[in-house]
Structure formats: structure tokens, C-alpha cells
Design a protein around this motif. Structure first.
Motif, mmCIF file in Angstrom:
data_model
loop_
_atom_site.group_PDB
_atom_site.id
_atom_site.type_symbol
_atom_site.label_atom_id
_atom_site.label_comp_id
_atom_site.label_asym_id
_atom_site.label_seq_id
_atom_site.Cartn_x
_atom_site.Cartn_y
_atom_site.Cartn_z
ATOM 1 N N SER A 96 32.717 67.779 16.956
ATOM 2 C CA SER A 96 33.403 66.974 17.961
ATOM 3 C C SER A 96 32.575 66.920 19.232
ATOM 4 O O SER A 96 31.891 67.881 19.572
ATOM 5 C CB SER A 96 34.772 67.556 18.288
ATOM 6 O OG SER A 96 35.381 66.825 19.333
ATOM 7 N N GLY A 135 35.127 63.883 23.591
ATOM 8 C CA GLY A 135 35.185 62.713 24.461
ATOM 9 C C GLY A 135 33.958 62.512 25.332
ATOM 10 O O GLY A 135 33.864 61.521 26.050
ATOM 11 N N HIS A 136 33.015 63.449 25.295
ATOM 12 C CA HIS A 136 31.794 63.335 26.099
ATOM 13 C C HIS A 136 30.807 62.389 25.429
ATOM 14 O O HIS A 136 30.853 62.171 24.226
ATOM 15 C CB HIS A 136 31.133 64.709 26.265
ATOM 16 C CG HIS A 136 31.956 65.689 27.024
ATOM 17 N ND1 HIS A 136 32.028 65.696 28.397
ATOM 18 C CD2 HIS A 136 32.751 66.705 26.594
ATOM 19 C CE1 HIS A 136 32.824 66.679 28.784
ATOM 20 N NE2 HIS A 136 33.277 67.311 27.710
ATOM 21 N N ASP A 160 37.810 68.723 27.428
ATOM 22 C CA ASP A 160 37.680 67.287 27.168
ATOM 23 C C ASP A 160 37.087 66.583 28.378
ATOM 24 O O ASP A 160 37.333 66.965 29.526
ATOM 25 C CB ASP A 160 39.046 66.676 26.851
ATOM 26 C CG ASP A 160 39.580 67.124 25.498
ATOM 27 O OD1 ASP A 160 38.764 67.401 24.593
ATOM 28 O OD2 ASP A 160 40.807 67.195 25.340
ATOM 29 N N CYS A 161 36.319 65.531 28.111
ATOM 30 C CA CYS A 161 35.735 64.739 29.186
ATOM 31 C C CYS A 161 36.853 64.091 29.997
ATOM 32 O O CYS A 161 37.794 63.531 29.441
ATOM 33 C CB CYS A 161 34.811 63.663 28.615
ATOM 34 S SG CYS A 161 33.989 62.681 29.886
ATOM 35 N N GLY A 203 36.353 61.599 32.118
ATOM 36 C CA GLY A 203 36.047 60.200 32.391
ATOM 37 C C GLY A 203 35.727 59.950 33.854
ATOM 38 O O GLY A 203 35.452 58.822 34.251
#
Length: 110
Positions: free
Chosen positions: A14, A17-18, A67-68, A70
Motif C-alpha cells: 500500500s 494515499g501517498h 495516510d496522506c 492531501g
């Protein structure tokens, strides 16, 4: 000449999200530093012992990355906020919002 006993990492479990790119450091065990193009967090990409060609992004202590967010204005590590060309964002003694985040990356925990 020493023979390399690892193979390149071709897939990861995984990215959390990056969107990673190489941060320019490679190690003899096949691991490398990777930095997120979005939030700026930096993690180690380490080979998996149980999956030839597989890798995991990890923190300094082996945990999974957060998690990123954003958030492209995040600042990491012990540096002053650079969201405004290196000038502090506010006149308060409290950290600015760009530095006030929960991050377990190499820069923030290193």
C-alpha cells in the motif's frame, strides 16, 4: 566484487494515499528513502522478507505510514514553516497549522 543478494522492489502492499518519488538515498539492503509529492512526508521503502520483489513503506520504527492528508502546504521536521517562502505564517508562539499535524514520517520522527 560483492554479489547483491536482493532484488529490486517491483510492487508494494500500500502507498497509503501517498504519491512517492525517490528522495535520493539507497541502502545496501535494497531499501530507499521515498518522499510524497503531495504532502512531503518521507518514508523508507523496505523489501519484504516473505515476498520477493515486494516492498513496504515504513517509519523509522517499522510502523505503517499515516495516510496522506492531501495537504500540499505541510512542513515536516524541525524546520520553521516554509509555506510563505520561509517566513512564519503567524506571529503567535504556537506552531502554525502547516507544522501542527500528526505525522510519523522520517522527517517528523527522525
Amino acid at each position: 566484487m560483492n554479489e547483491i543478494d536482493w532484488q529490486p522492489i517491483t510492487h508494494v502492499w500500500s502507498q497509503f494515499g501517498h504519491r512517492f518519488y525517490s528522495a535520493g538515498c539507497a541502502h545496501d539492503d535494497g531499501s530507499s528513502c521515498e518522499q510524497c509529492m503531495t504532502c512531503g512526508a518521507r518514508y523508507e521503502l523496505r523489501p519484504r522478507a516473505d515476498d520477493p520483489g515486494g516492498g513496504d513503506y515504513q517509519t523509522a520504527n517499522g510502523d505503517d505510514p499515516t495516510d496522506c492528508t492531501g495537504d500540499t502546504a505541510m512542513c515536516h521536521g524541525d524546520q520553521p514553516c516554509q509555506a510563505d517562502n520561509g517566513r512564519p505564517c503567524n506571529d503567535s508562539t504556537e506552531p502554525c497549522p502547516h507544522e501542527s499535524h500528526e505525522c510519523n514520517c522520517l522527517l517528523c520522527t527522525g
